[in-house]
Design an enzyme around this catalytic site. Structure first.
Site, mmCIF file in Angstrom:
data_model
loop_
_atom_site.group_PDB
_atom_site.id
_atom_site.type_symbol
_atom_site.label_atom_id
_atom_site.label_comp_id
_atom_site.label_asym_id
_atom_site.label_seq_id
_atom_site.Cartn_x
_atom_site.Cartn_y
_atom_site.Cartn_z
ATOM 1 N N ARG A 184 -1.647 -0.764 -8.628
ATOM 2 C CA ARG A 184 -3.010 -0.405 -8.232
ATOM 3 C C ARG A 184 -3.082 1.115 -8.302
ATOM 4 O O ARG A 184 -2.334 1.806 -7.611
ATOM 5 C CB ARG A 184 -3.294 -0.900 -6.817
ATOM 6 C CG ARG A 184 -4.690 -0.551 -6.289
ATOM 7 C CD ARG A 184 -4.872 -1.164 -4.892
ATOM 8 N NE ARG A 184 -6.266 -1.145 -4.504
ATOM 9 C CZ ARG A 184 -6.778 -0.371 -3.538
ATOM 10 N NH1 ARG A 184 -5.988 0.458 -2.872
ATOM 11 N NH2 ARG A 184 -8.057 -0.428 -3.246
ATOM 12 N N ASP A 232 0.832 -1.198 0.000
ATOM 13 C CA ASP A 232 0.000 0.000 0.000
ATOM 14 C C ASP A 232 0.869 1.251 0.000
ATOM 15 O O ASP A 232 1.902 1.294 0.684
ATOM 16 C CB ASP A 232 -0.889 0.037 1.256
ATOM 17 C CG ASP A 232 -2.286 -0.476 0.972
ATOM 18 O OD1 ASP A 232 -2.620 -0.656 -0.210
ATOM 19 O OD2 ASP A 232 -3.045 -0.697 1.927
#
Length: 308
Positions: free
Chosen positions: A185, A137
């Site tokens: 992402r 992330d």
């Protein structure tokens, strides 16, 4: 006060709260209340795996994220690493279709860089054993460069790791170009950043979002489009059709608890649809950032709270 000003004001309040350690500590004692249970899949690996199984049966694939960030001791980081390893093992044993998402500050990045890399390697080795993929992330701008540096280092040994690029950062387009070939992402971004490093207006963020999506897709790289915005999704559909980009090269992603009808609809249309599922008792910061993103989320949370 205009509606736009009110929205910005409420966003700042929730973003400020997301970093409040006292509130976060209290939230762990409250449990998943105040609507958080609608967007966080319980506080144990078992509860998270159960939710993944339910979604897999509906044609949705998943990513699990054990919530937590900014740990302050090596013991906490080691515990978080071991918990992520157990999560991967549980996914492998259950045979579910789910990746893993991790935050490197949870693994000790702010304590010692090499220590964090060692923890990441342990997680990636476990993921490799189960033929699984780990997403790093992206956190706030202060951690952006070091995250990308570590990613490149890890990619020298592991091909089952990627990261996230946030379109509200000015540097996003250049980062995407430099990360050609790496699964990314792509998101708009959920932290409070300075005008010196990030776009502040939604229109600019959205335009840059489509730019980086198109850039990564055209480079032939695997692209995860993480958005609840039906207009963005419609634009992506048109773009991939125009450029003959196969559906195997990209996926749509949404957060657990949001726009579930659209998630199921995309899966039925034959698109790969991944649901990002957070779990654990360190849910407060995540929940506050979700409330900050869209004013509609506040009503959504209150509805869940008062319906209990």
């Amino acid at each position: 006060m205009s509606v736009e000003t009110k929205c910005k004001h409420s966003k700042n309040i929730f973003l400020h709260a997301s970093n409040n350690k006292a509130l976060n500590k209290a939230a762990k004692k409250w449990g998943l209340r105040f609507g958080a249970s609608q967007v966080v899949a319980g506080d144990t690996i078992k509860s998270a795996i159960k939710k993944v199984q339910e979604l897999n049966e509906k044609g949705l694939i998943c990513t699990l994220d054990h919530l937590g960030e900014f740990v302050s001791s090596r013991i906490e980081a080691i515990e978080a690493t071991e918990y992520n390893v157990r999560t991967l093992e549980a996914m492998g044993s259950a045979g579910v279709n789910s990746n893993l998402s991790v935050k490197m500050t949870q693994l000790g990045l702010d304590i010692d860089r090499n220590f964090c890399v060692q923890n990441m390697c342990l997680i990636l080795e476990t993921a490799k054993k189960y033929n699984n993929f780990v997403r790093i992330d992206m956190e706030d701008h202060a951690h952006c460069q070091i995250t990308l540096d570590i990613l490149r280092e890890l990619r020298e040994t592991y091909d089952n790791v990627g990261t996230v690029i946030q379109s509200y950062l000015y540097r996003a387009e250049q980062d995407v170009k430099e990360l050609k070939g790496i699964p990314l992402r792509l998101v708009k971004g959920a932290y409070q950043e300075s005008p010196s490093v990030a776009y502040q207006e939604k229109e600019e963020v959205d335009k840059n979002y489509m730019r980086i999506i198109e850039e990564h897709l055209l480079s032939g790289s695997y692209t995860a489009i993480a958005s609840h915005d039906h207009r963005i999704i419609a634009d992506v559909k048109k773009f991939v059709q125009k450029h003959n980009i196969p559906r195997s090269q990209f996926e749509f992603q949404m957060l657990y608890g949001f726009r579930t009808d659209m998630q199921l609809s995309l899966a039925k249309e034959g698109y790969t649809m991944r649901v990002y599922i957070p779990f654990g008792n360190d849910w407060f910061g995540y929940f506050m950032r979700r409330l900050a993103e869209r004013p509609q989320n506040i009503a959504f949370a209150l509805k869940g709270f008062f319906s209990k």
